[in-house]
Design a protein around this motif. Structure first.
Motif, PDB file in Angstrom:
ATOM      1  N   ALA A 458      -1.870  -0.013   0.133  1.00  0.00           N
ATOM      2  CA  ALA A 458      -0.617   0.691   0.416  1.00  0.00           C
ATOM      3  C   ALA A 458      -0.879   1.715   1.507  1.00  0.00           C
ATOM      4  O   ALA A 458      -1.889   2.421   1.474  1.00  0.00           O
ATOM      5  CB  ALA A 458      -0.081   1.369  -0.841  1.00  0.00           C
ATOM      6  N   HIS A 464       7.486   7.241   0.814  1.00  0.00           N
ATOM      7  CA  HIS A 464       6.667   7.919  -0.188  1.00  0.00           C
ATOM      8  C   HIS A 464       6.956   9.411  -0.162  1.00  0.00           C
ATOM      9  O   HIS A 464       6.892  10.041   0.896  1.00  0.00           O
ATOM     10  CB  HIS A 464       5.179   7.675   0.081  1.00  0.00           C
ATOM     11  CG  HIS A 464       4.789   6.231   0.047  1.00  0.00           C
ATOM     12  ND1 HIS A 464       4.146   5.610   1.088  1.00  0.00           N
ATOM     13  CD2 HIS A 464       4.972   5.279  -0.902  1.00  0.00           C
ATOM     14  CE1 HIS A 464       3.926   4.346   0.778  1.00  0.00           C
ATOM     15  NE2 HIS A 464       4.430   4.110  -0.423  1.00  0.00           N
ATOM     16  N   LEU A 470       2.322   6.753  -3.379  1.00  0.00           N
ATOM     17  CA  LEU A 470       1.390   5.887  -2.647  1.00  0.00           C
ATOM     18  C   LEU A 470       0.482   5.137  -3.616  1.00  0.00           C
ATOM     19  O   LEU A 470       0.252   3.922  -3.462  1.00  0.00           O
ATOM     20  CB  LEU A 470       0.562   6.739  -1.686  1.00  0.00           C
ATOM     21  CG  LEU A 470      -0.462   5.988  -0.821  1.00  0.00           C
ATOM     22  CD1 LEU A 470       0.239   5.009   0.117  1.00  0.00           C
ATOM     23  CD2 LEU A 470      -1.306   6.988  -0.027  1.00  0.00           C
ATOM     24  N   ASP A 473       2.339   2.291  -5.313  1.00  0.00           N
ATOM     25  CA  ASP A 473       2.478   1.089  -4.490  1.00  0.00           C
ATOM     26  C   ASP A 473       1.165   0.317  -4.411  1.00  0.00           C
ATOM     27  O   ASP A 473       1.165  -0.925  -4.421  1.00  0.00           O
ATOM     28  CB  ASP A 473       2.938   1.477  -3.086  1.00  0.00           C
ATOM     29  CG  ASP A 473       4.424   1.795  -3.045  1.00  0.00           C
ATOM     30  OD1 ASP A 473       5.078   1.706  -4.097  1.00  0.00           O
ATOM     31  OD2 ASP A 473       4.932   2.138  -1.959  1.00  0.00           O
ATOM     32  N   ALA A 474       0.031   1.033  -4.325  1.00  0.00           N
ATOM     33  CA  ALA A 474      -1.254   0.340  -4.313  1.00  0.00           C
ATOM     34  C   ALA A 474      -1.482  -0.388  -5.631  1.00  0.00           C
ATOM     35  O   ALA A 474      -2.027  -1.503  -5.657  1.00  0.00           O
ATOM     36  CB  ALA A 474      -2.381   1.339  -4.054  1.00  0.00           C
ATOM     37  N   THR A 491      -0.961  -6.560   0.228  1.00  0.00           N
ATOM     38  CA  THR A 491      -0.406  -5.317   0.764  1.00  0.00           C
ATOM     39  C   THR A 491       0.980  -5.115   0.184  1.00  0.00           C
ATOM     40  O   THR A 491       1.771  -6.066   0.102  1.00  0.00           O
ATOM     41  CB  THR A 491      -0.339  -5.363   2.292  1.00  0.00           C
ATOM     42  OG1 THR A 491      -1.662  -5.573   2.818  1.00  0.00           O
ATOM     43  CG2 THR A 491       0.214  -4.065   2.852  1.00  0.00           C
ATOM     44  N   CYS A 492       1.260  -3.887  -0.235  1.00  0.00           N
ATOM     45  CA  CYS A 492       2.556  -3.608  -0.852  1.00  0.00           C
ATOM     46  C   CYS A 492       3.672  -3.742   0.194  1.00  0.00           C
ATOM     47  O   CYS A 492       3.606  -3.172   1.284  1.00  0.00           O
ATOM     48  CB  CYS A 492       2.562  -2.207  -1.453  1.00  0.00           C
ATOM     49  SG  CYS A 492       4.039  -1.851  -2.426  1.00  0.00           S
ATOM     50  N   ARG A 497       7.639  -3.910  -4.097  1.00  0.00           N
ATOM     51  CA  ARG A 497       7.994  -2.637  -4.712  1.00  0.00           C
ATOM     52  C   ARG A 497       9.285  -2.764  -5.513  1.00  0.00           C
ATOM     53  O   ARG A 497       9.382  -2.289  -6.646  1.00  0.00           O
ATOM     54  CB  ARG A 497       8.133  -1.566  -3.633  1.00  0.00           C
ATOM     55  CG  ARG A 497       8.339  -0.152  -4.178  1.00  0.00           C
ATOM     56  CD  ARG A 497       8.548   0.847  -3.058  1.00  0.00           C
ATOM     57  NE  ARG A 497       7.475   0.792  -2.080  1.00  0.00           N
ATOM     58  CZ  ARG A 497       7.609   0.319  -0.851  1.00  0.00           C
ATOM     59  NH1 ARG A 497       8.798  -0.158  -0.439  1.00  0.00           N
ATOM     60  NH2 ARG A 497       6.602   0.306  -0.014  1.00  0.00           N
TER      61      ARG A 497
END
Length: 758
Positions: A458, A464, A470, A473-474, A491-492, A497
């Motif tokens: 992320a 964010h 953050l 999201d990771a 990868t987000c 999300r």
């Protein structure tokens, strides 16, 4: 032991006991001689002191050879102390007999001071003394501070107004300071005894010896200052008595734990008096200095010099304390911000660095890494092997990052990489390097361990609001990598999300669904294929979501099983289905109801209590309830699960194997599981409407197999007349599907049930 052996044993004298008795006899003779004031009392006093000190030296040297290595230095130094005491007494006697009144000569003073040094060193090498040089210096300074602080106090209480004290003679002045040295040693002994363990018995005996010496030296100095002391005074008895106690201390065994290693038990914090010990007498010393001032306003020279030395000792002690505090702060920072197993920074350090990077406005990306299947490593090889593997993997990942980011261990088998500032390497490239570093090595192949990881990436952006967003999201991207087959990175994205947020909201809504009455049951009829009469119904749970509308089981039951919410849902379904079945049986006494049970519920010991409570509350006979279980849940069942199923059958509960043919389809478990019916999966029945001969053969084989095990067969997913005729021709007794009715409420089921008279 015979009587003769007992007499021989009783007649055998222990040399150590004989020596103790002899030393005690010497002290007793000296005591009688001094108290009665017989002629030659001074010589008897000197000889008694020499003999007992020499005996104590031999006893300490002997026990030094017998005790474990960590105690040899302690006893050897005590032996040297006693030997110096005997030597000093001998020189004292020789010089006194040579014409000296009280021979306070430099030689005698040097010998006695050497004994004080060796005695102090012995205390600092005792089993409970500090092991570090700083700790020993701190303890020594504590003793010096207490002793120096008591000098002005002793001057006021004992020596004030004594003008006859010949303090101009340095040797005599040193003799007057002997009580200070005794108090210093007694303070050190109290300090090193410590609260971490029970006091070793010899330390208590040594404390008694030092206490006697303190009293003796204070009394001796006061007598000398007044000019009232003469050799052979009864006070002389105190020194050999103190030597006798030191010799008696050698009779005690070593402490239980004396192997030279640190104690594994966590030491309790020191008591308040231990921390305040070097400072408590200082206040009294300050008052004593004021009281000791002469009318001219000057302080006695000894008091003045003592206070100057005391201030220097206090300053040095505070310097050591400050240095120790700095070392402690550094250690605490290392413990607070570092992972003790891998040596990497920990979660606290990671969050701190992440917030700092975001505050400075630098570009920030986070890689969240979770090792795949690491729990199985611990279960198979043990936690020690797991820790070793984890340490090796951490070293690999640190080398893979190679300064392009900061790798940390968040906890367990979860790691993270912080990439901030100008990034010469994209986060995706770092993820690839990490995955390459975790490829199995030769050592991993030897133990059958193949580490892999799922990595979520992320990058901080306008979406964010804080570092927690953050990290969220990771985490979302990491679970997406796991869902993609593990050993991968993702990868987000906005789509990921949104999906994760919707999923989390749905789980939160599901937690309230049971309590708020949002769940309800629909029932699909199960008919007799020969007559078309409805004989049973399967209870199917639906969720009437207040915002999303009616949700089918496939939308929320997987989430319920994943979060453990399936248990309260199952309980609710069992109770509601039993109440409905009790109502139906008013029209069709032989009607039954089937309820699906999750694998997690099957493994719970309270399943039987749940089922019996539901049937009893509804007034439903147990044989009217069928529990439908999937093949995977049954195959994974332990002996306890099988025993639970047998108990349910003994109660009369029927057990159906649902979706037969889509799981393991192992024939061995049919011998062990007390099932009453098989439900052929709809995927096989659906192909009966075509010219698929293999589908016919499969259904026919399952039907014959069920007959061999005396199991009733229900064909699921019957939707057409052709499928109806096919399963009936094959020999299936019951059918279920849209051909006979869609899932509906209680009203539709009542209309489908035959009347009582039928």
């Amino acid at each position: 032991m015979s009587h003769q052996d007992g007499k021989q044993a009783a007649g055998t004298l222990n040399p150590a006991s004989v020596s103790v008795a002899a030393a005690a006899a010497v002290v007793s003779v000296e005591a009688f001689w001094l108290v009665v004031a017989l002629p030659g009392a001074a010589l008897v006093s000197d000889l008694g002191g020499m003999l007992v000190a020499g005996w104590a030296a031999v006893a300490c040297a002997g026990v030094a050879r017998r005790h474990p290595a960590p105690l040899r230095r302690f006893w050897t130094l005590l032996a040297a102390t006693m030997a110096l005491a005997a030597l000093g007494r001998a020189i004292w006697t020789a010089q006194r007999l040579g014409g000296g009144d009280l021979p306070h000569t430099p030689l005698v003073g040097a010998v006695f001071v050497a004994g004080i040094l060796t005695g102090t060193a012995a205390l600092l090498s005792s089993p409970s003394a500090p092991r570090t040089a700083v700790g020993q210096a701190r303890t020594l300074l504590d003793g010096v501070i207490v002793a120096l602080a008591l000098v002005p106090i002793g001057w006021v209480l004992v020596f004030r107004g004594v003008a006859a004290a010949q303090l101009a003679d340095p040797a005599r002045t040193l003799g007057l300071l002997y009580p200070m040295f005794d108090l210093m040693q007694l303070t050190i002994l109290v300090a090193v005894s410590g609260p971490a363990r029970s006091v070793w018995r010899p330390m208590s005996v040594l404390a008694a010896s030092l206490s006697i010496r303190v009293v003796a030296d204070v009394w001796y100095v006061s007598l000398v200052a007044r000019g009232d002391y003469a050799a052979g005074h009864p006070i002389d008895l105190c020194w050999p008595l103190s030597y006798l106690l030191i010799g008696l201390a050698t009779r005690h065994p070593p402490p239980p734990v004396c192997d030279g290693t640190d104690d594994t038990a966590e030491a309790p914090p020191p008591p308040w008096w231990r921390v305040a010990l070097p400072y408590l007498p200082v206040g009294g010393a300050i008052i004593a200095v004021v009281l000791a001032r002469r009318p001219t306003g000057q302080s006695p020279q000894l008091v003045f010099v003592t206070m100057m030395v005391l201030l220097a000792a206090l300053a040095l002690r505070q310097g050591l304390a400050a240095n120790e505090n700095l070392r402690l702060v550094a250690r605490l920072r290392k413990l607070a911000y570092g992972d003790q197993l891998t040596g990497l920074p920990n979660r606290l350090s990671f969050n701190r660095r992440l917030r700092l990077a975001l505050r400075d406005g630098r570009p920030v990306a986070v890689l969240l890494l979770d090792l795949d299947g690491f729990k199985q490593v611990n279960d198979r090889f043990g936690h020690a092997t797991g820790d070793t593997l984890l340490t090796g993997l951490a070293a690999r990942m640190r080398a893979a990052v190679d300064g392009d980011g900061t790798i940390v261990r968040l906890g367990g088998d979860e790691f993270a990489v912080l990439v901030d500032g100008d990034r010469p390497v994209p986060p995706e490239r770092l993820a690839e390097r990490l995955l390459d570093a975790l490829q199995p090595s030769d050592s991993d192949d030897d133990v059958g361990v193949h580490p892999s990881a799922s990595i979520g990436i992320a990058e901080y952006g306008p979406q964010h609001a804080s570092h927690t967003d953050l990290l969220r999201d990771a985490d979302i991207a990491m679970y997406a990598a796991k869902a993609a087959g593990k050993s991968a990175y993702r990868t987000c994205t906005p789509a990921l999300r949104e999906s994760a947020v919707s999923r989390a909201e749905l789980i939160a809504d599901l937690r309230r669904a049971v309590d708020e009455g949002q769940l309800h049951l629909e029932f699909q009829p199960i008919v007799d294929l020969a007559t078309g009469a409805v004989r049973s119904a399967e209870a199917l749970v639906r969720w009437r979501h207040p915002r999303l509308g009616m949700l089918p089981p496939a939308r929320f039951l997987p989430l319920a099983e994943e979060t453990g919410l399936i248990l309260p849902i199952d309980r609710w379904v069992i109770h509601e289905a039993c109440r409905a079945a009790a109502t139906w049986r008013g029209r069709a006494p032989e009607a039954t109801v089937a309820v699906n049970i999750a694998a997690a519920h099957l493994r719970r010991p309270d399943l039987i209590a749940t089922v019996t409570a539901a049937t009893s509350a509804a007034g439903l006979v147990p044989r009217a309830l069928t529990l439908e279980l999937t093949e995977s849940a049954l195959i994974e069942g332990t002996d306890a699960v099988l025993e639970r199923l047998h108990q349910l059958r003994e109660l009369g509960i029927r057990i159906a194997i649902d979706d037969f043919g889509t799981g393991y389809s192992s024939l061995s478990y049919l011998h062990r599981i007390p099932a009453t019916e098989l439900k052929i999966d709809r995927s096989f029945v659906a192909r009966l409407g075509t010219d698929d001969d293999r589908a016919y053969a499969t259904v026919e084989m399952v039907t014959r197999l069920a007959g061999a095990f005396d199991l009733a067969v229900v064909a699921e997913g019957v939707e057409t007349e052709r499928q109806h005729r096919a399963v009936a021709a094959i020999g299936c007794v019951y059918g279920q599907g849209y051909r006979f009715g869609r899932p509906g409420g209680l009203v539709q089921l009542h209309d489908a049930l035959p009347p009582v008279a039928r």
